[in-house]
Design a protein around this motif. Structure first.
Motif, PDB file in Angstrom:
ATOM      1  N   ALA A 170       1.912   4.652  14.262  1.00  0.00           N
ATOM      2  CA  ALA A 170       0.874   3.880  13.368  1.00  0.00           C
ATOM      3  C   ALA A 170       1.088   4.302  11.940  1.00  0.00           C
ATOM      4  O   ALA A 170       0.660   3.387  11.334  1.00  0.00           O
ATOM      5  N   LEU A 171       1.482   5.262  11.470  1.00  0.00           N
ATOM      6  CA  LEU A 171       1.718   5.685  10.021  1.00  0.00           C
ATOM      7  C   LEU A 171       2.857   4.635   9.696  1.00  0.00           C
ATOM      8  O   LEU A 171       2.702   4.050   8.539  1.00  0.00           O
ATOM      9  N   LEU A 172       3.830   4.545  10.267  1.00  0.00           N
ATOM     10  CA  LEU A 172       4.762   3.788   9.716  1.00  0.00           C
ATOM     11  C   LEU A 172       4.337   2.175   9.671  1.00  0.00           C
ATOM     12  O   LEU A 172       4.725   1.488   9.127  1.00  0.00           O
ATOM     13  N   GLU A 173       3.637   2.050  10.700  1.00  0.00           N
ATOM     14  CA  GLU A 173       3.314   0.516  10.739  1.00  0.00           C
ATOM     15  C   GLU A 173       2.196   0.276   9.592  1.00  0.00           C
ATOM     16  O   GLU A 173       2.157  -0.788   9.069  1.00  0.00           O
ATOM     17  N   SER A 174       1.661   1.303   9.055  1.00  0.00           N
ATOM     18  CA  SER A 174       0.669   1.106   8.034  1.00  0.00           C
ATOM     19  C   SER A 174       1.308   0.999   6.877  1.00  0.00           C
ATOM     20  O   SER A 174       0.614   0.393   6.067  1.00  0.00           O
ATOM     21  N   GLU A 175       2.501   1.181   6.607  1.00  0.00           N
ATOM     22  CA  GLU A 175       3.343   1.175   5.581  1.00  0.00           C
ATOM     23  C   GLU A 175       3.808  -0.233   5.217  1.00  0.00           C
ATOM     24  O   GLU A 175       4.331  -0.486   4.215  1.00  0.00           O
ATOM     25  N   THR A 176       3.231  -1.069   6.267  1.00  0.00           N
ATOM     26  CA  THR A 176       3.597  -2.468   5.853  1.00  0.00           C
ATOM     27  C   THR A 176       2.640  -3.445   5.359  1.00  0.00           C
ATOM     28  O   THR A 176       2.540  -4.376   5.601  1.00  0.00           O
ATOM     29  N   ASP A 177       1.734  -2.635   5.061  1.00  0.00           N
ATOM     30  CA  ASP A 177       0.129  -3.233   4.617  1.00  0.00           C
ATOM     31  C   ASP A 177       0.216  -3.834   3.255  1.00  0.00           C
ATOM     32  O   ASP A 177       0.398  -3.308   2.235  1.00  0.00           O
ATOM     33  N   ALA A 196       0.900  -1.276  -0.156  1.00  0.00           N
ATOM     34  CA  ALA A 196      -0.002  -0.030   0.004  1.00  0.00           C
ATOM     35  C   ALA A 196       0.919   1.313  -0.182  1.00  0.00           C
ATOM     36  O   ALA A 196       2.113   1.158   0.457  1.00  0.00           O
ATOM     37  N   PRO A 197       0.326   2.448  -0.458  1.00  0.00           N
ATOM     38  CA  PRO A 197       1.078   3.500  -0.328  1.00  0.00           C
ATOM     39  C   PRO A 197       1.617   3.862   0.880  1.00  0.00           C
ATOM     40  O   PRO A 197       1.289   3.804   1.859  1.00  0.00           O
ATOM     41  N   ARG A 198       2.964   4.499   0.753  1.00  0.00           N
ATOM     42  CA  ARG A 198       3.564   4.805   2.036  1.00  0.00           C
ATOM     43  C   ARG A 198       3.094   6.273   2.574  1.00  0.00           C
ATOM     44  O   ARG A 198       3.664   7.281   1.855  1.00  0.00           O
ATOM     45  N   VAL A 199       2.352   6.297   3.353  1.00  0.00           N
ATOM     46  CA  VAL A 199       1.670   7.398   3.792  1.00  0.00           C
ATOM     47  C   VAL A 199       2.538   8.533   4.648  1.00  0.00           C
ATOM     48  O   VAL A 199       2.644   9.791   4.301  1.00  0.00           O
TER      49      VAL A 199
END
Length: 349
Positions: free
Chosen positions: A224-231, A128-131
């Motif tokens: 949390a943002l960094l964790e979402s980058e491993t989706d 997923a996009p790297r927020v």
């Protein structure tokens, strides 16, 4: 890497193509019948023997033909393979698929995984996009129960993230509005990767309690943002069961374990993307033992990136056997990359 003379290169390419298609060791007579190599089976046999000594072919059994080594696949990818433009009918089908995708980035990610697995018959993975590379448009803190708050963030590019956070003190509506306004004043148009507590140190209108709460809140949001980058979204695990080298359920289980450990797979894809940037390549190929993870050493991984305004924001690719059809897969990734880049620009407004 060794310099291979034209005739040997032609024979090596034929061996690789045949083994990719059949998964059967290739003999000189087979090559002579199936490919226009312009030489006798005896000459082909001698050249194959030389290629074996050079480390490009191996003989799994004394009575069998030869198969490519990982060194051969690497030579093929670097020196022989051409990324051809995908057939127009297939490109139109891909384009129609993206036209039918929903307006959310998640729809494009899911569609990409499904299209890739279907077209390649391998396992597809999409990061997923790297927020953290996007810019903040608006942030709102909403009090929930007791000391729990919901942080709603929207990027300029149109991506929304909701994060629940436990704080050390209760936050009422007035305090939540004030802290939201403070964060919005200092974060507007700031990339999330530059989001840190140092940004709030100079805000004089904050009370000690409010500053303490923001000091707790900001790192939590960043994590949390960094964790979402491993989706990572995956599709097509069952596809690999069609290949004889993966007739062991344990091998597929090992791959599932890697994909489910999303941070690990995300790192593999991000590392590949960074190598692409460094080498000015749009397709990155990692073959067998070139993969650091032990569970991936029986697989090849081909990845590419999708971009916004020239900067990579995510990655996608396929995982398959080392006898992968590298040329065809690379052509498919190249076509999807163009389509996904165009749709990312529409989705990330």
């Amino acid at each position: 890497m060794s310099i291979i003379k034209p005739r040997k290169k032609k024979i090596l390419e034929a061996v690789i193509r045949d083994y990719i298609n059949t998964a059967e060791p290739v003999g000189s007579r087979t090559l002579s019948r199936r490919y226009d190599l312009g030489v006798s089976p005896a000459t082909i046999r001698n050249e194959m023997s030389d290629l074996e000594e050079m480390g490009y072919l191996m003989q799994p059994h004394t009575s069998s033909g030869r198969i490519p080594t990982q060194k051969a696949y690497r030579y093929y990818v670097d020196e022989i393979m051409q990324i051809k433009k995908l057939a127009e009918t297939m490109r139109r089908d891909i384009h129609k698929g993206y036209l039918q995708a929903g307006p959310e980035i998640e729809s494009a990610v899911s569609l990409t995984a499904n299209v890739l697995s279907k077209l390649t018959n391998y396992t597809a993975v999409v990061l997923a996009p790297r927020v953290s590379r996007f810019n903040c448009k608006h942030l709102q803190i909403i009090p929930l129960i007791r000391n729990r708050v919901l942080v709603v963030m929207v990027t300029i590019e149109g991506i929304a993230k909701n994060i629940e956070v436990n704080l050390s003190a209760e936050v009422d509506d007035a305090m939540a509005l004030k802290m939201s306004n403070v964060l919005n004043s200092i974060l507007k148009d700031v990339a999330f990767q530059n989001f840190g507590t140092d940004l709030i140190d100079s805000i004089s209108e904050l009370t000690p309690v409010e500053k303490q709460l923001l000091d707790e809140l900001v790192p939590t949001i960043r994590d949390a943002l960094l964790e979402s980058e491993t989706d990572v979204t995956a599709s097509g695990f069952k596809n690999l069961l069609n290949y004889p080298e993966f007739n062991s359920v344990d091998k597929i289980k090992n791959l599932v374990d890697v994909v489910e450990a999303k941070p690990l797979l995300a790192k593999v894809m991000i590392d590949g993307a960074e190598k692409d940037e460094h080498n000015n390549r749009v397709i990155h190929v990692s073959i067998g033992d070139e993969n650091d993870n032990q569970h991936l050493k029986e697989f090849s991984i081909i990845t590419s990136t999708y971009e916004r305004e020239g900067l990579p924001v995510g990655a996608f690719g396929v995982i398959g056997p080392t006898r992968m059809n590298y040329s065809q897969v690379s052509s498919i990734l190249d076509a999807i990359r163009e389509e996904l880049n165009a749709n990312i620009m529409k989705l990330l407004k």
